[in-house]
Design an enzyme around this catalytic site. Structure first.
Site, PDB file in Angstrom:
ATOM      1  NE  ARG A  85     -17.528  -5.814  13.626  1.00 54.94           N
ATOM      2  CZ  ARG A  85     -17.897  -4.866  12.759  1.00 54.94           C
ATOM      3  NH1 ARG A  85     -17.021  -3.994  12.325  1.00 54.94           N
ATOM      4  NH2 ARG A  85     -19.126  -4.828  12.302  1.00 54.94           N
ATOM      5  CB  CYS A 137      -0.951  -0.143   8.269  1.00 58.61           C
ATOM      6  SG  CYS A 137      -1.667  -1.423   7.216  1.00 58.61           S
ATOM      7  CB  CYS A 196     -15.383  -7.231   6.434  1.00 57.17           C
ATOM      8  SG  CYS A 196     -14.532  -5.673   6.106  1.00 57.17           S
ATOM      9  CB  CYS A 239      -1.593   3.891   8.087  1.00 58.32           C
ATOM     10  SG  CYS A 239      -2.647   4.471   6.739  1.00 58.32           S
ATOM     11  CB  CYS A 287      -0.914  -0.019   1.224  1.00 58.25           C
ATOM     12  SG  CYS A 287      -2.046   1.385   1.248  1.00 58.25           S
ATOM     13  CB  CYS A 338     -18.485  -5.254   5.386  1.00 56.92           C
ATOM     14  SG  CYS A 338     -17.478  -3.868   5.950  1.00 56.92           S
ATOM     15  CB  CYS A 362     -18.361  -0.327   9.156  1.00 58.75           C
ATOM     16  SG  CYS A 362     -17.216  -1.087  10.326  1.00 58.75           S
TER      17      CYS A 362
END
Ligand code: SAM
Ligand code: DTB
Ligand code: SF4
Length: 331
Positions: free
Chosen positions: A261, A60, A97, A57, A53, A129, A189
């Site tokens: 969640r 991550c 998801c 972040c 990616c 999702c 979400c």
């Protein structure tokens, strides 16, 4: 009581700082006013496009710029994804998801393939999702038409702390995508992570952003940071369970109908810890032995936990205002 979208940081702080047992008692009571507290949603995650990616972040393991053990892989095949969803459904999950390590969706063949995956999983009668990064209004429309029930896009932390964690996009970009998903009729979400080095004020700030969205997110994942070697946050201390419970209880009190969640971080928690989270109003977990790239408790451990605590899996489409889609009408 009506659902409020005008909570102030002062009000949220007062709730967050309530003495622990009183806070749990209030959250547990509010939970029972609005929801069936014996039901906990089981949601399975699948990383359909892992690693590589371009974003930065700090938490991550899938960011290309950090040297982690995650390898970059191409988008999965549609058939494999639908098979995985079928297995997830067989072990009790009602929501599936699909996550991609993308900054944003591009209008290319990979997007068409994702739409096919969505149609396939929707036809199983599961809540679909997706979490695919930023999306435009048109892309949101296409996802909704293919049968996406919820779009996951976390605000992750407070607006003020955001640029200490991510510099390749802005908080406003996040809110824009959330708005695009809502306009297209998908439920949202959105939640965040604690344990990033943020202050209590940042946690309150994050809950302030979420609780001022109108409508509230249909689901709110509260993640404890999973520190991963090679990421800038690999040396962060684990989040004490007390703080996880405080976040969940506060979220439950200010967003009473949302599905809260208990997300990443369960492998470090005992059954007693998790029981406290359910008491404080958590009513969803990620099920299956893997999150996206990091471990999660085994299915049989969770089945035992449900039995021990008297919990039952929440059926699909419980919060849906429109009629449940019939699998037969989906090609
Ligand atoms: N790339 C898309 C995006 O960022 O929106 C979707 C996938 S991304 C992995 C989804 C979410 O996973 C992030 O917003 C973050 O909240 C969560 N996450 C990622 N790494 C994590 C970690 N190490 N610990 C806890 N949560 C994490
Ligand atoms: C969310 O809030 N947490 C999930 C899901 N939404 C996409 C992801 C957690 C990822 C934890 C790190 C990993 O497994 O890579
Ligand atoms: Fe990319 Fe999402 Fe990971 Fe950020 S959280 S690096 S956008 S996969």
């Amino acid at each position: 009581m009506t659902i409020r979208h005008d909570w102030t940081p002062d009000e949220i702080r007062e709730i967050y700082e309530t003495p622990f047992l009183e806070l749990i008692y209030q959250a547990a009571s509010k939970h029972r006013e609005h929801n069936d507290a014996s039901e906990v949603q089981m949601c399975s995650l699948l990383s359909i496009k892992t690693g590589g990616c371009p974003e930065d972040c700090s938490y991550c393991p899938q960011a290309a710029r950090y040297q982690t053990s995650v390898k970059s892989e191409p988008l999965m095949d549609v058939e494999d994804v639908v098979n995985a969803a079928q297995q997830a459904k067989a072990s009790g999950s009602s929501r599936f998801c699909m996550g991609a390590a993308w900054r944003q969706i591009r209008n290319n063949r990979d997007f068409d393939k994702v739409l096919e995956m969505v149609r396939g999983v929707n036809a199983l009668g599961m809540e679909v999702c997706c979490t695919l990064g930023m999306i435009t209004e048109e892309q949101a429309q296409k996802l909704a038409e293919a049968g996406v029930y919820a779009y996951n896009h976390n605000v992750d932390t407070s607006e003020g702390y955001y640029d200490k964690i991510i510099t390749t996009r802005r908080y406003d970009d996040r809110l824009k995508t959330i708005g695009n998903a809502q306009k297209a009729g998908m439920s949202v979400c959105s939640g965040g992570i604690i344990g990033l080095g943020e202050t209590q004020e940042d946690r309150i700030g994050m809950l302030y952003t979420l609780s001022n969205l109108n409508p509230h997110p249909e689901s709110v994942p509260i993640n404890a940071l999973v520190p991963v070697e090679g990421t800038p946050l690999s040396e962060q201390d684990r989040v004490p369970v007390w703080e996880m419970v405080r976040m969940i209880a506060t979220a439950r009190l200010i967003m009473p109908k949302a599905v809260i969640r208990l997300s990443a971080g369960r492998t470090e928690m005992s059954l007693e810890d998790q029981a406290l989270c359910f008491l404080a109003g958590a009513n969803s977990i990620f099920a299956g032995d893997k999150l996206l790239t990091t471990p999660n408790p085994e299915a049989n451990q969770d089945h035992q936990m449900f039995k021990l605590l008297g919990l039952t899996p929440r059926p699909a489409f419980k919060n849906r205002s429109q009629p449940t889609p019939s699998p037969s009408v989906v090609s």
